[in-house]
Enzyme design. Structure first.
Site: not given
Lengths: 95, 467
Positions: B393-397
């Site tokens: 999630n956060d690493v592709v935001n």
């Protein structure tokens, strides 16, 4: 040059070598790197073995024996788990 | 060591230690390439065995009973810790071995100190300083590693625990320990100060890791690695032993480098990780989420994958939690059988420790040449037909690059949004670990498959086989 200064030289130069080598380790192998340094840290055995065996009284022997145990756990367990991981990477080209 | 002391045994010991130092450095150098890594570690292990053999002939040793008890017990306990631990448990496995390493250093430090002070031997200021450092860093690492282990192994609450004035309390403990260290150097035989320092350092380790949440553990584990190394180096200074100094320096450098890399990957400074208590921060209610998340049918997703020339899998920690690596490997093998290219985009903090995701994928028989680091794949996402995001999630935001008001703004992320089509496997409609909205999920070209990653992948695999 006093012994302390010589030791400081060794420490700084080894740190420098470590920095140079470890910056070249690819992120792919960072977990094995960590378990490898853990295994190497078992070198504290060179201190703990002497403490456990030089008969300086009960306290020293007990502390030394526990320290030998802890360091040996890291050596044996660290080597096995690092090798397990590296075996998975060694295969290389497979699908 | 004076020249006249250089008898046969002493020469053997010196050569064994020198050999070990060289073996360790060459062993670490082996880790720069996957093909040479195993051989390097075998060399390092040989160096260690040589160093142990050298130590066993030391003049000071008068009885071997307890030494062999320790060696045997350690082998007995170390074996299962090497053989039985699952790759998903690597972070806590590493944390516990920091604990063992630091405990060994601390106990040797205490034994040496009491030998000097209570045994009536002289204790110089330099040795007192080295022993003090050894026990200070050692005790700090023992309790810190215990906390990290507990949080990673989920026997302690994973969320950071914070209270008012925490940083002030921690700082007081730490400064007091340093002050006591200074006193020990000033008056080496004051044993109460030495033990009080050890106690405070032990307390400081607990307090340091208490406020740090699960997502920040990669930095903490790396930092503890560094501290364990410094404790070992201090042992070397105290005993006048070069091989210990060298290993400690190697360990310290490695841990420090990895913690810096991890901090950068999370766009955080060291002090921010240690004193910021990010993991417990209230989720920022960003205005994000402008669009709707579009669900896709399994059939459509399978078709998209089947006819994509190149597919990039973006694994996140959710993949590891669902234990779905093996099915990803099967899915990829199937697609490759159709002549599609499958690669994996690895974010540095995709796992719970540096390089963790690579190990998890390698375990699923995925070749390392297909695992592409973030910097290398980010320029190529525009040519990717389908990017499939699994439990990340956060690493592709994209907000990390676009939205200065986002809590993760500035963090390096995988530019998945550039791909022609994006399929996201997601457990539910909620936000990620950091509680931040993700615009990638509402992007025009993004479609979602909801549900447990493993079950969804299994159904996707079945669907693909019918095509």
């Amino acid at each position: 040059m006093t012994l302390a200064v010589a030791e400081l030289y060794v420490f700084i130069l080894a740190g420098f070598v470590g920095y140079q080598v470890i910056t070249r380790v690819p992120p792919l192998l960072h977990t094995p790197l960590m378990s490898a340094t853990n295994m190497i840290s078992a070198i504290s055995l060179v201190g703990s073995i002497v403490v456990a065996g030089s008969d300086r009284g009960t306290l020293s022997t007990v502390l030394g024996t526990v320290a030998v145990t802890c360091a040996t756990i890291n050596f044996v367990g660290g080597y096995i788990i690092t090798d397990r991981m590296l075996k998975m990477f060694a295969g290389g080209k497979k699908s | 060591m004076s020249p006249e002391a250089l008898d046969g045994r002493t020469a053997f010991i010196s050569i064994a230690y020198l050999g070990a130092s060289i073996a360790f450095i060459l062993g670490l150098r082996g880790l720069t390439r996957p093909e040479t890594a195993r051989g390097g570690m075998q060399l390092a292990a040989l160096g260690m065995i040589g160093a142990i053999a050298g130590t066993l002939v030391n003049h000071d040793i008068v009885s071997y009973g307890w030494i062999f008890v320790g060696l045997a017990l350690g082998t007995l306990l170390g074996w299962p810790l090497g053989m039985r631990v699952a790759m998903t448990q690597m972070p806590q496995r590493i944390a516990i071995s920091h604990l063992f390493g630091a405990l060994a250093a601390t106990l040797v430090g205490i034994a040496e100190y009491t030998h000097h002070v209570w045994g009536g031997h002289e204790l110089g200021r330099f040795t007192a300083l080295a022993l003090g450092f050894e026990v200070l860093f050692g005790a700090l690492t023992v309790s810190g590693s215990f906390m990290a282990f507990g949080k990673l192994h989920e026997i302690l609450p994973g969320r950071g625990i914070t209270f008012r004035g925490q940083n002030a309390v921690n700082l007081t403990i730490f400064v007091s320990a340093i002050g006591l260290l200074g006193y020990v150097v000033f008056a080496p035989t004051t044993s109460w100060a030495f033990f009080a320092m050890a106690g405070l350092a032990f307390l400081a380790g607990f307090m340091m890791v208490l406020p740090i949440g699960g997502a920040d553990m990669p930095v903490v584990v790396s930092l503890l690695n560094s501290y364990a190394g410094l404790a070992a180096a201090a042992t070397g200074f105290a005993l006048g032993n070069a091989v210990l100094i060298i290993c400690g320096a190697l360990d310290g450098a490695s841990g420090l480098l990895l913690s810096v890399l991890m901090s950068k990957a999370m766009n955080r400074s060291f002090s921010n990780v240690l004193f910021g208590a990010f993991g417990s921060a209230k989720p920022a209610l960003a205005a994000g989420a402008k669009g709707e998340m579009k669900e896709v049918t399994l059939e459509d997703a399978a078709l998209a994958l089947r006819y994509a020339k190149n597919v990039v899998v973006v694994p996140g920690y959710g993949l590891a939690v669902a234990q779905a690596q093996k099915i990803v490997g099967e899915l990829a093998a199937l697609l490759e059988g159709h002549g599609n290219e499958v690669r994996y985009a690895i974010h540095p903090v995709a796992g719970r420790m540096p390089g963790h995701m690579n190990v998890l994928l390698a375990e699923a028989n995925i070749g390392y040449e297909k695992m592409i680091e973030m910097e290398d794949i980010n320029d190529r996402f525009a040519d990717v037909d389908v990017a499939i995001v699994i439990g990340a999630n956060d690493v592709v935001n994209p907000a990390a690059q676009r939205d200065p008001s986002s809590p993760i703004y500035g963090m390096p992320v995988l530019k998945v949004e550039l791909a022609r089509r994006i399929i996201v496997l997601k457990r539910g409609k909620g936000t990620g670990f950091a509680g931040i909205e993700n615009d990638l999920f509402t992007e025009e070209r993004t479609s979602l498959l909801f549900g447990d990653a493993k079950a969804t992948l299994q159904r996707l695999l079945t669907e693909l086989k019918t095509l």
